[in-house]
Design a protein around this motif. Sequence first.
Motif, PDB file in Angstrom:
ATOM      1  N   GLU A 118     121.634  97.214  55.995  1.00 54.17           N
ATOM      2  CA  GLU A 118     122.789  97.833  56.668  1.00 54.17           C
ATOM      3  C   GLU A 118     122.344  98.959  57.599  1.00 54.17           C
ATOM      4  O   GLU A 118     122.922  99.151  58.682  1.00 54.17           O
ATOM      5  CB  GLU A 118     123.776  98.355  55.628  1.00 54.17           C
ATOM      6  N   ALA A 119     121.299  99.702  57.192  1.00 56.88           N
ATOM      7  CA  ALA A 119     120.793 100.783  58.035  1.00 56.88           C
ATOM      8  C   ALA A 119     120.188 100.234  59.319  1.00 56.88           C
ATOM      9  O   ALA A 119     120.368 100.808  60.406  1.00 56.88           O
ATOM     10  CB  ALA A 119     119.748 101.600  57.268  1.00 56.88           C
ATOM     11  N   ALA A 120     119.477  99.108  59.221  1.00 52.54           N
ATOM     12  CA  ALA A 120     118.909  98.475  60.416  1.00 52.54           C
ATOM     13  C   ALA A 120     120.018  98.009  61.348  1.00 52.54           C
ATOM     14  O   ALA A 120     119.925  98.161  62.570  1.00 52.54           O
ATOM     15  CB  ALA A 120     118.018  97.298  60.018  1.00 52.54           C
ATOM     16  N   LEU A 121     121.082  97.468  60.781  1.00 52.17           N
ATOM     17  CA  LEU A 121     122.208  96.999  61.582  1.00 52.17           C
ATOM     18  C   LEU A 121     122.910  98.161  62.267  1.00 52.17           C
ATOM     19  O   LEU A 121     123.269  98.086  63.454  1.00 52.17           O
ATOM     20  CB  LEU A 121     123.182  96.224  60.685  1.00 52.17           C
ATOM     21  N   ALA A 122     123.092  99.263  61.540  1.00 46.61           N
ATOM     22  CA  ALA A 122     123.729 100.443  62.120  1.00 46.61           C
ATOM     23  C   ALA A 122     122.869 101.029  63.239  1.00 46.61           C
ATOM     24  O   ALA A 122     123.381 101.429  64.294  1.00 46.61           O
ATOM     25  CB  ALA A 122     123.977 101.490  61.040  1.00 46.61           C
ATOM     26  N   ALA A 123     121.555 101.069  63.035  1.00 48.39           N
ATOM     27  CA  ALA A 123     120.653 101.602  64.054  1.00 48.39           C
ATOM     28  C   ALA A 123     120.641 100.700  65.284  1.00 48.39           C
ATOM     29  O   ALA A 123     120.551 101.182  66.425  1.00 48.39           O
ATOM     30  CB  ALA A 123     119.241 101.732  63.489  1.00 48.39           C
ATOM     31  N   GLN A 124     120.759  99.413  65.063  1.00 46.32           N
ATOM     32  CA  GLN A 124     120.812  98.480  66.184  1.00 46.32           C
ATOM     33  C   GLN A 124     122.063  98.707  67.013  1.00 46.32           C
ATOM     34  O   GLN A 124     122.017  98.723  68.253  1.00 46.32           O
ATOM     35  CB  GLN A 124     120.762  97.051  65.651  1.00 46.32           C
ATOM     36  N   ALA A 125     123.183  98.905  66.349  1.00 42.45           N
ATOM     37  CA  ALA A 125     124.430  99.178  67.065  1.00 42.45           C
ATOM     38  C   ALA A 125     124.331 100.474  67.857  1.00 42.45           C
ATOM     39  O   ALA A 125     124.818 100.570  68.989  1.00 42.45           O
ATOM     40  CB  ALA A 125     125.590  99.245  66.077  1.00 42.45           C
ATOM     41  N   GLU A 126     123.665 101.475  67.275  1.00 44.49           N
ATOM     42  CA  GLU A 126     123.514 102.759  67.953  1.00 44.49           C
ATOM     43  C   GLU A 126     122.581 102.643  69.154  1.00 44.49           C
ATOM     44  O   GLU A 126     122.764 103.329  70.168  1.00 44.49           O
ATOM     45  CB  GLU A 126     122.970 103.802  66.976  1.00 44.49           C
TER      46      GLU A 126
END
Length: 227
Positions: A118-126
């Motif tokens: 989930e952290a990787a996905l959030a960082a990707q969105a950012e």
Amino acid sequence: MRPEPLRDPASSHPPTTRAIYAALRREIVTLALLPGAKLSENELALRFGTSRGPVREALIRLGEDGLIDVLPQRGSFVGRLSLPAIERARFVREALEIAVVRRAATEGLSDGQRRHIEAALAAQAEAGLDAEHFIDFDDAFHAGFAEAIGLGSVWGIVEREKVQFDRIRFLSLPAATPIALLLEQHRAILAAVLDRDPAAAEAAMRAHMAEVLKIVSDLPARHPALF
């Protein structure tokens, strides 16, 4: 803009073959070095602050990866994009990643593994339109599933095979492949894994991998000098 040397000002040691290889590989994959660009051993040795030996070894490895072409009496050049190589990379990646997400959905994720993905996905969105960071976190998202089921080495195989695929990713973002769509597909893959639904995880991964087929067909016409 001229790339910065690899040598650490605080260190008296020149960069290793591995470091030179990694730096040049990233520049080729991200299209900082365009297909057709000539790679001079002397210039690279000067840039990296080392002898020609480590540079030559790095170029040999890049040639084995299919990223550079060595032409007798002419020198080394960044290789042009190859549609057969891209299709081979897509095939390998799809086959392995489908197997990975199916097993992840079957076995489930621990809380720590879920948070990591989930952290990787959030960082990707950012990262948004920052293509280089977006793709770094994209890779972290995908690798997270292999690591979660104890098969991190499988992602190593994907990494080696997908190098031509990655060049297309950089060429296509963000105009040809909407970032919002890629994020939506990632969320669907994760949701299926968390739901412990292998069939849905496979379907979501197939839909995600199919995106490359939509963009490759017209890229040679749009960028003929790169193919």
